[in-house]
Design a protein around this motif. Structure first.
Motif, PDB file in Angstrom:
ATOM      1  N   ALA A  39       0.833  -1.027  -0.142  1.00  0.00           N
ATOM      2  CA  ALA A  39       0.339   0.014   0.000  1.00  0.00           C
ATOM      3  C   ALA A  39       1.000   1.431  -0.088  1.00  0.00           C
ATOM      4  O   ALA A  39       1.839   1.441   0.619  1.00  0.00           O
ATOM      5  N   ASP A  53      -3.756  -9.940   3.734  1.00  0.00           N
ATOM      6  CA  ASP A  53      -4.370  -9.322   3.180  1.00  0.00           C
ATOM      7  C   ASP A  53      -4.208  -9.875   1.146  1.00  0.00           C
ATOM      8  O   ASP A  53      -3.108  -9.531   0.823  1.00  0.00           O
ATOM      9  N   GLN A  97     -11.666   6.132   9.433  1.00  0.00           N
ATOM     10  CA  GLN A  97     -10.456   6.065   9.839  1.00  0.00           C
ATOM     11  C   GLN A  97      -9.913   7.395  10.138  1.00  0.00           C
ATOM     12  O   GLN A  97      -9.759   7.295  11.519  1.00  0.00           O
ATOM     13  N   GLY A 152     -10.530  -5.830   7.197  1.00  0.00           N
ATOM     14  CA  GLY A 152     -10.186  -4.970   5.629  1.00  0.00           C
ATOM     15  C   GLY A 152     -10.794  -3.973   6.047  1.00  0.00           C
ATOM     16  O   GLY A 152     -10.855  -3.361   5.015  1.00  0.00           O
ATOM     17  N   SER A 153     -10.930  -3.880   7.352  1.00  0.00           N
ATOM     18  CA  SER A 153     -10.993  -2.096   7.695  1.00  0.00           C
ATOM     19  C   SER A 153     -10.383  -1.221   7.564  1.00  0.00           C
ATOM     20  O   SER A 153     -10.175   0.082   7.626  1.00  0.00           O
ATOM     21  N   GLY A 154      -8.597  -1.449   7.244  1.00  0.00           N
ATOM     22  CA  GLY A 154      -8.163  -0.878   7.304  1.00  0.00           C
ATOM     23  C   GLY A 154      -7.903  -0.902   8.308  1.00  0.00           C
ATOM     24  O   GLY A 154      -6.611   1.045   9.132  1.00  0.00           O
ATOM     25  N   LYS A 155      -7.259  -1.109   9.891  1.00  0.00           N
ATOM     26  CA  LYS A 155      -6.515  -0.820  11.164  1.00  0.00           C
ATOM     27  C   LYS A 155      -4.981  -0.184  10.779  1.00  0.00           C
ATOM     28  O   LYS A 155      -4.488   0.630  11.902  1.00  0.00           O
ATOM     29  N   THR A 156      -4.150  -1.350   9.734  1.00  0.00           N
ATOM     30  CA  THR A 156      -3.025  -1.248   9.851  1.00  0.00           C
ATOM     31  C   THR A 156      -2.280   0.516   9.956  1.00  0.00           C
ATOM     32  O   THR A 156      -2.006   0.661   9.720  1.00  0.00           O
ATOM     33  N   VAL A 198      -2.474   6.200   1.049  1.00  0.00           N
ATOM     34  CA  VAL A 198      -4.094   6.396   0.897  1.00  0.00           C
ATOM     35  C   VAL A 198      -5.019   7.539   1.787  1.00  0.00           C
ATOM     36  O   VAL A 198      -3.603   8.445   2.466  1.00  0.00           O
ATOM     37  N   GLU A 199      -5.463   7.960   0.981  1.00  0.00           N
ATOM     38  CA  GLU A 199      -6.254   8.798   1.459  1.00  0.00           C
ATOM     39  C   GLU A 199      -7.036   8.001   3.066  1.00  0.00           C
ATOM     40  O   GLU A 199      -8.212   7.024   2.604  1.00  0.00           O
ATOM     41  N   ARG A 209     -12.013 -10.348   0.103  1.00  0.00           N
ATOM     42  CA  ARG A 209     -11.257  -8.727   0.254  1.00  0.00           C
ATOM     43  C   ARG A 209     -11.321  -7.735  -1.395  1.00  0.00           C
ATOM     44  O   ARG A 209     -10.560  -7.018  -1.628  1.00  0.00           O
ATOM     45  N   VAL A 228     -12.406  -1.192   3.767  1.00  0.00           N
ATOM     46  CA  VAL A 228     -12.052   0.321   3.463  1.00  0.00           C
ATOM     47  C   VAL A 228     -13.316   1.046   2.256  1.00  0.00           C
ATOM     48  O   VAL A 228     -13.202   1.627   2.328  1.00  0.00           O
TER      49      VAL A 228
HETATM   50  P1  ADP Z   1      -7.759  -4.909   8.435  1.00  0.00           P
HETATM   51  O1  ADP Z   1      -6.249  -5.078   9.878  1.00  0.00           O
HETATM   52  O2  ADP Z   1      -8.121  -4.317   9.098  1.00  0.00           O
HETATM   53  O3  ADP Z   1      -8.039  -6.226   8.733  1.00  0.00           O
HETATM   54  P2  ADP Z   1      -6.293  -3.996   6.579  1.00  0.00           P
HETATM   55  O4  ADP Z   1      -5.004  -3.104   7.489  1.00  0.00           O
HETATM   56  O5  ADP Z   1      -5.096  -5.496   6.345  1.00  0.00           O
HETATM   57  O6  ADP Z   1      -7.324  -4.055   7.061  1.00  0.00           O
HETATM   58  O7  ADP Z   1      -6.206  -2.869   5.323  1.00  0.00           O
HETATM   59  C1  ADP Z   1      -7.161  -3.589   3.817  1.00  0.00           C
HETATM   60  C2  ADP Z   1      -6.390  -3.081   2.736  1.00  0.00           C
HETATM   61  O8  ADP Z   1      -7.061  -1.676   2.942  1.00  0.00           O
HETATM   62  C3  ADP Z   1      -5.389  -2.936   2.679  1.00  0.00           C
HETATM   63  O9  ADP Z   1      -4.202  -3.680   1.470  1.00  0.00           O
HETATM   64  C4  ADP Z   1      -4.274  -1.433   3.079  1.00  0.00           C
HETATM   65  O10 ADP Z   1      -3.771  -1.267   1.949  1.00  0.00           O
HETATM   66  C5  ADP Z   1      -6.179  -0.980   2.443  1.00  0.00           C
HETATM   67  N1  ADP Z   1      -6.066   0.737   3.021  1.00  0.00           N
HETATM   68  C6  ADP Z   1      -6.469   0.732   4.043  1.00  0.00           C
HETATM   69  N2  ADP Z   1      -6.503   1.817   4.623  1.00  0.00           N
HETATM   70  C7  ADP Z   1      -7.481   2.549   2.999  1.00  0.00           C
HETATM   71  C8  ADP Z   1      -8.150   3.866   2.563  1.00  0.00           C
HETATM   72  N3  ADP Z   1      -7.865   4.956   3.102  1.00  0.00           N
HETATM   73  N4  ADP Z   1      -7.953   3.603   1.315  1.00  0.00           N
HETATM   74  C9  ADP Z   1      -7.578   3.071   0.687  1.00  0.00           C
HETATM   75  N5  ADP Z   1      -7.429   1.516   0.907  1.00  0.00           N
HETATM   76  C10 ADP Z   1      -6.688   1.634   2.544  1.00  0.00           C
END
Ligand code: ADP
Ligand code: ZN
Ligand code: ZN
Length: 720
Positions: A198, A544, A207, A232-236, A201-202, A584, A381
């Motif tokens: 990744a 992922d 988030q 897949g909610s973008g916690k990282t 990103v915005e 995903r 996300v």
């Molecule tokens: P989680 O840990 O919550 O399961 P991830 O952090 O693995 O989710 O994020 C899932 C995917 O979404 C990753 O490939 C990440 O790069 C992408 N992602 C995270 N935040 C955003 C965002 N704001 N816009 C687009 N893609 C995003």
């Protein structure tokens, strides 16, 4: 000045700390310094845990340390190490070993000594001296001039300014320069690249709101936060931004992950974003590499530590943030003494250092949901829906795969998609029996059946590692008819290969991991156009892979059949996490769950991706029985090579614990393991400190009693 020194020795009987007199060169030794001290006729390595103006020991009997080592541990970490020792009923030496530079340990081997290269830096006073007509020799001035351009190695200063070592030492005494040891060059552990990458990103609205709440905590005292976000909610991405915010405030950050080998993506994202300021504590690092990383952090060159549970002891004295990723993961609990829980240590450490604690998961523990302040990421996300989950009943079917599963796998084959199949049982067959006389192959050291491994041509014990050639005849009746029962991942791999051919099948379990490494399997699956990943719970971690369209869980309720109050929680988390790997990407996805009891509550909630509802149902039962988060459990396992002493010791411990007014259940026999007979006590109490104290005192007393000399003791506070 008196230093109170805790000796680093595994002997439980040696009770520190002991007083030593500091004079001369050792006058400015501080808490966290490591000293070599005389002890009777021996010399021991010890850690200064406290300084005091005077001692109760007569001054003529006080002795001085022999030497001070280079290492000094931040004072808060000394406190933390000692706290771990108390909280988990261990010894101060074992608690302190956790916070020392890696390799220093408890007496095992010689401590690693840094390869020295002395570096000099100009201090503020030095800068002023240089600007004013202070009395400086011309060599001294030349040295300060050289350093005005930035810190440099002492040898370089000597070359450029003609100032030798003694010149720099005298400048150091006057407070004009700072001399420090540096290790050159620090080794940089590599992180393998697996999975989706990744860029920046915005942030989504959710988030951004979560981040805002985290950042707000940097400036005021606070409760820990729970980032409850669906898979897949973008916690990282939220963690990454939170770490950046900590760094901007001049503070360091720790990111705990379950196991780097299983989630190289997460570690990779931090390295990608923060480069050399990240220290990654990989499990395959050599002790030298660990040691170098420790020093990079200690010197402030690395400001972010990413690693498994032991990373919670990263030597930062300016800690601002601790992230616990996938906080439901059982690997945060250490299995050997001290049996600490990195999640609780993180809580303690955050409180000690005024740092923000953020624990994140799609399937949080009831403990965290009840005690932490919750931030929610309710959607994926990209707005993608969570995959529909279908539970199928295995009653009356034969073979490991249900008809529906076969259909869906066939669809994956035809479309050239990807699937992940979870079966939490490795090997080919669970156990072997003789068709004629009924003999079952068991481990000679443990009361369990041996698992058949086809490729190795062996039967193996999954508890002690015992292995022997697979039998072709029965030693009892000479029959050649040996039956194989229950399928494991090895057999399933073969079955899937036939089913989805020509798509490739990749197996991931601890047998494969030991042979070829987790990263290589995950990497091959990631790079493949299409295929199936099959394996144990390792396949359900936070991977992922956007192109996985099918997830399958076999024997999903197997974990429910364990007599454990966490059985439902574990089953729920495993199924919900595996489901989270599917769909995903743009092509969406689906999940099939095979079970004997499709109506089990844990499965129904997992199918609905409903962790809040699951926990809501879980809490009243826990409250009623005094289970976590409302009560605390302590397990005491007594063991002995003969049957009998284990039980007698457990009885004795129980009596003392109960005399202290704390209730204990048992002793109950556990199956024999590694040749040891075992008896278990369980203490359940709503008063944590009181229960821990009662157990500690009881175990110490029984362990010191000669009539129980043949018994060993293992205490586990908050067993998993
Ligand atoms: P989680 O840990 O919550 O399961 P991830 O952090 O693995 O989710 O994020 C899932 C995917 O979404 C990753 O490939 C990440 O790069 C992408 N992602 C995270 N935040 C955003 C965002 N704001 N816009 C687009 N893609 C995003
Ligand atoms: Zn037989
Ligand atoms: Zn065994």
């Amino acid at each position: 000045m008196i230093a109170k020194v805790e000796p680093l020795t595994p002997a439980r009987a040696l009770r520190g700390p002991f007083d030593y007199l500091l004079t001369g060169a050792l006058e400015n030794v501080g808490v966290g310094s490591m000293l070599v001290v005389p002890f009777g006729r021996r010399r021991l390595l010890g850690v200064v845990v406290e300084l005091a103006p005077d001692s109760e020991i007569a001054s003529e009997r006080l002795v001085q340390p022999l030497a001070a080592l280079e290492a000094n541990v931040p004072e808060t970490l000394v406190d933390l190490g000692l706290w771990v020792a108390r909280e988990y009923v261990s010894t101060p030496a074992r608690g302190l070993a956790l916070v020392l530079p890696p390799g220093t340990g408890t007496g095992a081997g010689r401590p690693l000594i840094p390869r020295r290269s002395l570096r000099a830096a100009l201090t503020e006073n030095g800068r002023e001296a240089l600007a004013s007509p202070a009395r400086l020799g011309h060599r001294q001035r030349a040295a300060l001039d050289t350093l005005a351009g930035g810190p440099a190695a002492v040898t370089a200063v000597a070359r450029r300014a003609g100032a030798d070592h003694s010149t720099l030492r005298s400048l150091e005494r006057r407070g004009f320069v700072r001399l420090e040891n540096a290790t050159h060059p620090p080794r940089r552990p590599q992180v393998e690249e697996v999975g989706a990458r990744a860029g920046t990103v915005e942030l989504t609205g959710a988030q951004a709101r979560a981040l805002e709440q985290i950042v707000a905590r940097f400036d005021s005292p606070h409760a820990p936060l729970l980032l409850h976000g669906v898979t897949g909610s973008g916690k990282t991405e939220v963690y990454l931004r939170a770490v950046a915010a900590a760094l901007e405030r001049g503070r360091s950050a720790i990111v705990l992950v379950p196991e780097i080998a299983l989630t190289p993506q997460t570690a990779g994202r931090f390295v990608e974003r923060f480069g050399d300021s990240v220290a990654v504590m990989h499990s395959r690092l050599s002790s030298r590499e660990r040691y170098d990383e420790w020093w990079r952090m200690r010197r402030g060159e690395a400001r972010v530590c990413v690693g498994p549970r032991s990373a919670v002891f990263a030597p930062f004295d300016d800690l601002g943030l601790i992230v616990v990723d996938e906080e439901h993961d059982g690997s945060y609990k250490q299995e050997g003494d001290p049996r600490y829980d990195a999640r609780l240590v993180a809580e303690r450490r955050a409180a000690l250092q005024g740092a923000v604690l953020v624990a994140g998961s799609a399937t949080p523990r009831p403990e965290s949901l009840v005690r932490y302040e919750r931030l929610e990421l309710a959607e994926r996300v990209d707005g993608a829906v969570l995959p529909p989950v279908e539970i199928v009943s295995m009653t009356g079917t034969s073979g490991p795969l249900h008809e529906r599963t076969r259909q869906e796998l066939d669809a994956v084959r035809r479309a050239g998609d990807k699937a992940i199949v979870l079966l939490n049982r490795r090997g080919w067959s669970n156990f072997l029996s003789c068709r004629l006389c009924g003999r079952v192959w068991e481990c000679p050291n443990c009361d369990v059946t041996l698992v058949f491994h086809q490729a190795a041509g062996e039967v193996a014990c999954h508890h002690c590692g015992h292995r022997e050639p697979a039998p072709s005849t029965c030693p009892d009746c000479a029959s050649v008819s040996v039956a194989r029962h229950g399928a494991g991942t090895e057999q399933l791999e073969r079955e899937l290969e036939e089913l989805v051919s020509p798509l490739p099948v990749f197996r991931l379990d601890s047998d494969v991991a030991a042979a070829s490494g987790v990263a290589s399997v995950l990497g091959r699956f990631h790079r493949a156009e299409a295929g199936v990943l099959v394996g144990t719970q390792m396949v359900a971690k936070g991977h992922d892979f956007p192109d996985v369209t099918l997830g399958v869980v076999l024997d999903a309720d197997a974990t429910l059949r364990f007599p454990d109050f966490r059985a439902e929680e574990r089953t729920f988390a495993l199924v919900a996490q595996l489901a989270g790997r599917s769909g995903r990407g743009r092509r969406g996805g689906r999940v099939i769950v095979q079970a004997l009891e499709p109506d089990a509550r844990a499965l129904r909630h997992a199918a609905a991706h409903d962790s809040t509802g699951f926990i809501a149902g879980e809490l009243p039962r826990r409250e009623a029985f005094g289970y976590p988060p409302y009560g605390h459990l302590i397990r005491v396992v007594c063991s002995s090579t003969e049957a009998g002493p284990d039980h007698a010791a457990a009885d004795a411990v129980r009596e003392l614990v109960e005399r202290a007014g704390v209730l204990a259940l048992g002793p109950a026999p556990l199956f024999r393991r590694q040749g040891r007979h075992r008896a278990q006590l369980v203490v359940r109490s709503r008063e944590r400190d009181r229960a821990i104290t009662a157990v500690r005192e009881a175990v110490e007393q029984v362990a010191a009693d000669r009539s129980h000399a043949s018994a060993s003791f293992a205490v586990d506070v908050d067993p998993q």
